[in-house]
Scaffold this motif. Structure first.
Motif, PDB file in Angstrom:
ATOM      1  N   GLY A   1       0.806  -1.219   0.000  1.00 22.38           N
ATOM      2  CA  GLY A   1       0.000   0.000   0.000  1.00 22.38           C
ATOM      3  C   GLY A   1       0.833   1.260   0.000  1.00 22.38           C
ATOM      4  O   GLY A   1       0.382   2.322   0.447  1.00 22.38           O
ATOM      5  N   SER A   2       2.054   1.169  -0.515  1.00 22.00           N
ATOM      6  CA  SER A   2       2.974   2.309  -0.448  1.00 22.00           C
ATOM      7  C   SER A   2       2.596   3.405  -1.444  1.00 22.00           C
ATOM      8  O   SER A   2       1.951   3.159  -2.461  1.00 22.00           O
ATOM      9  CB  SER A   2       4.408   1.844  -0.704  1.00 22.00           C
ATOM     10  N   LEU A   3       3.027   4.626  -1.121  1.00 24.93           N
ATOM     11  CA  LEU A   3       2.730   5.784  -1.963  1.00 24.93           C
ATOM     12  C   LEU A   3       3.903   6.071  -2.887  1.00 24.93           C
ATOM     13  O   LEU A   3       5.033   6.260  -2.426  1.00 24.93           O
ATOM     14  CB  LEU A   3       2.457   7.029  -1.108  1.00 24.93           C
ATOM     15  N   GLY A   4       3.600   6.126  -4.181  1.00 22.80           N
ATOM     16  CA  GLY A   4       4.573   6.536  -5.180  1.00 22.80           C
ATOM     17  C   GLY A   4       4.011   7.670  -6.020  1.00 22.80           C
ATOM     18  O   GLY A   4       2.953   8.223  -5.705  1.00 22.80           O
ATOM     19  N   GLU A   5       4.711   7.981  -7.117  1.00 23.34           N
ATOM     20  CA  GLU A   5       4.264   9.098  -7.963  1.00 23.34           C
ATOM     21  C   GLU A   5       2.869   8.850  -8.520  1.00 23.34           C
ATOM     22  O   GLU A   5       2.013   9.743  -8.516  1.00 23.34           O
ATOM     23  CB  GLU A   5       5.252   9.316  -9.110  1.00 23.34           C
ATOM     24  N   ARG A   6       2.619   7.657  -9.034  1.00 22.73           N
ATOM     25  CA  ARG A   6       1.308   7.367  -9.613  1.00 22.73           C
ATOM     26  C   ARG A   6       0.225   7.333  -8.538  1.00 22.73           C
ATOM     27  O   ARG A   6      -0.929   7.695  -8.795  1.00 22.73           O
ATOM     28  CB  ARG A   6       1.353   6.043 -10.368  1.00 22.73           C
ATOM     29  N   THR A   7       0.587   6.908  -7.346  1.00 21.57           N
ATOM     30  CA  THR A   7      -0.366   6.982  -6.232  1.00 21.57           C
ATOM     31  C   THR A   7      -0.762   8.428  -5.993  1.00 21.57           C
ATOM     32  O   THR A   7      -1.943   8.747  -5.830  1.00 21.57           O
ATOM     33  CB  THR A   7       0.256   6.412  -4.942  1.00 21.57           C
ATOM     34  N   GLY A   8       0.239   9.307  -5.981  1.00 24.45           N
ATOM     35  CA  GLY A   8      -0.040  10.728  -5.798  1.00 24.45           C
ATOM     36  C   GLY A   8      -0.935  11.281  -6.880  1.00 24.45           C
ATOM     37  O   GLY A   8      -1.828  12.102  -6.610  1.00 24.45           O
ATOM     38  N   ASP A   9      -0.727  10.838  -8.135  1.00 23.12           N
ATOM     39  CA  ASP A   9      -1.586  11.284  -9.238  1.00 23.12           C
ATOM     40  C   ASP A   9      -3.040  10.914  -8.965  1.00 23.12           C
ATOM     41  O   ASP A   9      -3.958  11.715  -9.163  1.00 23.12           O
ATOM     42  CB  ASP A   9      -1.132  10.653 -10.553  1.00 23.12           C
ATOM     43  N   ARG A  10      -3.249   9.676  -8.533  1.00 19.00           N
ATOM     44  CA  ARG A  10      -4.615   9.217  -8.285  1.00 19.00           C
ATOM     45  C   ARG A  10      -5.252   9.948  -7.103  1.00 19.00           C
ATOM     46  O   ARG A  10      -6.433  10.301  -7.142  1.00 19.00           O
ATOM     47  CB  ARG A  10      -4.626   7.710  -8.027  1.00 19.00           C
ATOM     48  N   LEU A  11      -4.472  10.153  -6.048  1.00 19.20           N
ATOM     49  CA  LEU A  11      -5.008  10.850  -4.891  1.00 19.20           C
ATOM     50  C   LEU A  11      -5.384  12.288  -5.236  1.00 19.20           C
ATOM     51  O   LEU A  11      -6.447  12.784  -4.829  1.00 19.20           O
ATOM     52  CB  LEU A  11      -3.994  10.821  -3.747  1.00 19.20           C
ATOM     53  N   GLU A  12      -4.533  12.960  -5.966  1.00 20.87           N
ATOM     54  CA  GLU A  12      -4.834  14.337  -6.359  1.00 20.87           C
ATOM     55  C   GLU A  12      -6.095  14.383  -7.210  1.00 20.87           C
ATOM     56  O   GLU A  12      -6.966  15.258  -7.030  1.00 20.87           O
ATOM     57  CB  GLU A  12      -3.654  14.934  -7.124  1.00 20.87           C
ATOM     58  N   ALA A  13      -6.243  13.443  -8.137  1.00 23.80           N
ATOM     59  CA  ALA A  13      -7.434  13.415  -8.982  1.00 23.80           C
ATOM     60  C   ALA A  13      -8.691  13.154  -8.155  1.00 23.80           C
ATOM     61  O   ALA A  13      -9.753  13.739  -8.412  1.00 23.80           O
ATOM     62  CB  ALA A  13      -7.269  12.343 -10.054  1.00 23.80           C
ATOM     63  N   ALA A  14      -8.585  12.290  -7.144  1.00 18.15           N
ATOM     64  CA  ALA A  14      -9.744  11.980  -6.303  1.00 18.15           C
ATOM     65  C   ALA A  14     -10.185  13.194  -5.502  1.00 18.15           C
ATOM     66  O   ALA A  14     -11.390  13.505  -5.411  1.00 18.15           O
ATOM     67  CB  ALA A  14      -9.417  10.811  -5.377  1.00 18.15           C
ATOM     68  N   TYR A  15      -9.241  13.886  -4.889  1.00 20.03           N
ATOM     69  CA  TYR A  15      -9.587  15.087  -4.125  1.00 20.03           C
ATOM     70  C   TYR A  15     -10.154  16.183  -5.029  1.00 20.03           C
ATOM     71  O   TYR A  15     -11.091  16.889  -4.646  1.00 20.03           O
ATOM     72  CB  TYR A  15      -8.353  15.595  -3.380  1.00 20.03           C
ATOM     73  N   THR A  16      -9.581  16.322  -6.206  1.00 14.58           N
ATOM     74  CA  THR A  16     -10.087  17.327  -7.148  1.00 14.58           C
ATOM     75  C   THR A  16     -11.530  17.020  -7.535  1.00 14.58           C
ATOM     76  O   THR A  16     -12.389  17.913  -7.575  1.00 14.58           O
ATOM     77  CB  THR A  16      -9.192  17.391  -8.387  1.00 14.58           C
TER      78      THR A  16
END
Length: 441
Positions: free
Chosen positions: A76-91
């Motif tokens: 469940g680690s956070l990487g660059e693509r994880t960050g992309d998905r999280l940012e899109a979800a919050y947006t």
């Protein structure tokens, strides 16, 4: 549980969001040998292409954005693509005015991506802050394990933090903490006890509890909370000392009884997020009153500790941000004044609460239901919107302490109580509390 299993447990009609997929360099940004192979194996094992699954769903009638971590995908680690998905979800959540529910299970940042993975925490913190500024609630559910930066951002940074029983929760994961560390300190139960999380919720109760939280925190209103009806004495006290005796009577109705009568359903928040709780001195949370959400901060009749004041401050600031009216119940002989309370920052905690009440834009309604002991009670009272029950009093200082300061004998305490003018009717004449208009219009 996998990411999709936890989603199915709490929600219906899940619609996954579009997945932003940027360019991915061979073996990642660091050229870590075997990283591509590790990702491929994780994808084959879990059926996912990243460590988070994001989408919109319905939780007990309330639509929300869910962010579910897949621990089977590289922990469940956070990487660059994880960050992309999280940012899109919050947006997406902000664009559609939806609350955000992180269902967290992570070991932290992905070491195969180095500092670029770690800096995703800054992206997450930014998105969380923007969502907070937009007046949208964030309710985290801590699964096993929740450690590292995922705990320090998506988990601990949420407005309300729920946790599954026995989940490992802590900034330090099991492989990096001191060898002699007490493992019991890194649990969901320990985080609740330390004031860092609000409640432990069993899996079979999670959907209903989460649904209630989403409904309550979505209940914005600019109408003040109605003043509760008095549950004790109806006639006014004859003297100041009579008022003190009534307020200190063991049989007088206390906060829990008022809250039970006022709300058809209520949920508590717990802890000041600074390592402290005050369950014996302050009750805080949100409840349903005649179909409306009202936040509450209620003193219980005990001396209020610094953690209690900080929890009330947290409650009022959250309600203010979400546009939810607040009810406060004043009942304390005063702030705790022992040495430990001073070490815990009693003065600063009371100052923060005074400031939160003064700055609040949402309406605050106050009812004094027992003892109103000096500044420790006044900090919870709304200027201009405070009422009092007939079995209460409010005083600059306890009559006994006033008499002692004035070097009066014990037999003069009752006279001193009269001179202080602390009865409810005295306070009305002084303009400190209101009379009439008990129910908000």
């Amino acid at each position: 549980m996998s990411a999709r299993e936890i989603i199915s447990l709490v929600a219906d009609d899940f619609r996954e969001l579009n997945r932003p997929e940027g360019d991915f360099r061979p073996d990642g940004p660091l050229g870590w040998p075997g990283y591509d192979l590790s990702r491929a194996r994780a994808a084959e094992r879990t059926g996912e292409t990243e460590s988070v699954v994001c989408g919109a769903a319905v939780v007990e009638g309330t639509r929300a954005v869910l962010i579910a971590f897949e621990f089977g995908f590289l922990g469940g680690s956070l990487g660059e693509r994880t960050g992309d998905r999280l940012e899109a979800a919050y947006t997406y959540a902000r664009e559609h005015r939806l609350p955000v529910v992180p269902l967290v299970a992570t070991g932290g940042s992905r070491m195969q991506e180095g500092m670029l993975a770690l800096t995703q925490l800054q992206r997450v913190a930014r998105q969380s802050a923007l969502t907070r500024e937009a007046g949208l609630p964030q309710i985290a559910v801590l699964r096993d394990p929740t450690t590292g930066g995922g705990w320090a951002t998506l988990g601990a940074g949420a407005d309300v933090v729920l946790a599954l029983p026995g989940a490992q929760v802590g900034f330090a994961g099991s492989r990096v903490r001191p060898a002699d560390a007490d493992p019991a300190a890194y649990t969901a139960e320990a985080q609740v006890a330390a004031g860092a999380a609000d409640a432990v919720v069993r899996p079979r109760e999670l959907r209903e509890t989460l649904g209630w939280w989403l409904r309550l925190l979505a209940g914005a209103s600019d109408e003040p909370a109605p003043v509760p009806e008095p549950l004790g004495a109806r006639d006014l006290p004859a003297s100041g000392w009579d008022a003190v005796g009534r307020a200190r009577s063991p049989g007088r109705p206390r906060a829990a009884r008022y809250l039970d009568a006022y709300f058809t359903h209520r949920l508590a928040i717990s802890g000041d997020r600074c390592g402290g709780t005050d369950p014996d001195g302050m009750l805080c949370g949100f409840g349903d009153h005649q179909g409306r959400t009202v936040a509450y901060a209620a003193q219980t009749g005990a001396a209020t500790r610094p953690a209690g004041y900080r929890t009330a401050t947290r409650l009022i600031r959250l309600a203010d941000r979400l546009g939810i009216p607040v009810l406060t119940l004043v009942d304390t002989p005063g702030a705790a004044n022992d040495a430990e309370a001073e070490r815990q920052g009693a003065g600063a905690a009371i100052a923060e609460l005074f400031g939160a009440v003064a700055a609040a834009r949402t309406p605050i309604t106050t009812l004094v239901i027992g003892e109103g002991g000096s500044g420790g009670a006044l900090a919870l009272a709304a200027p201009g919107r405070t009422w009092a029950t007939p079995d209460s009093y409010f005083s600059v200082i306890a009559p006994e302490a006033a008499a002692a300061i004035l070097k009066r004998p014990p037999e003069d305490v009752a006279m001193t109580a009269d001179q202080l003018r602390i009865r409810p009717q005295d306070l009305v004449e002084l303009g400190v509390i209101r009379t009439g208009e008990r129910r908000a219009r």
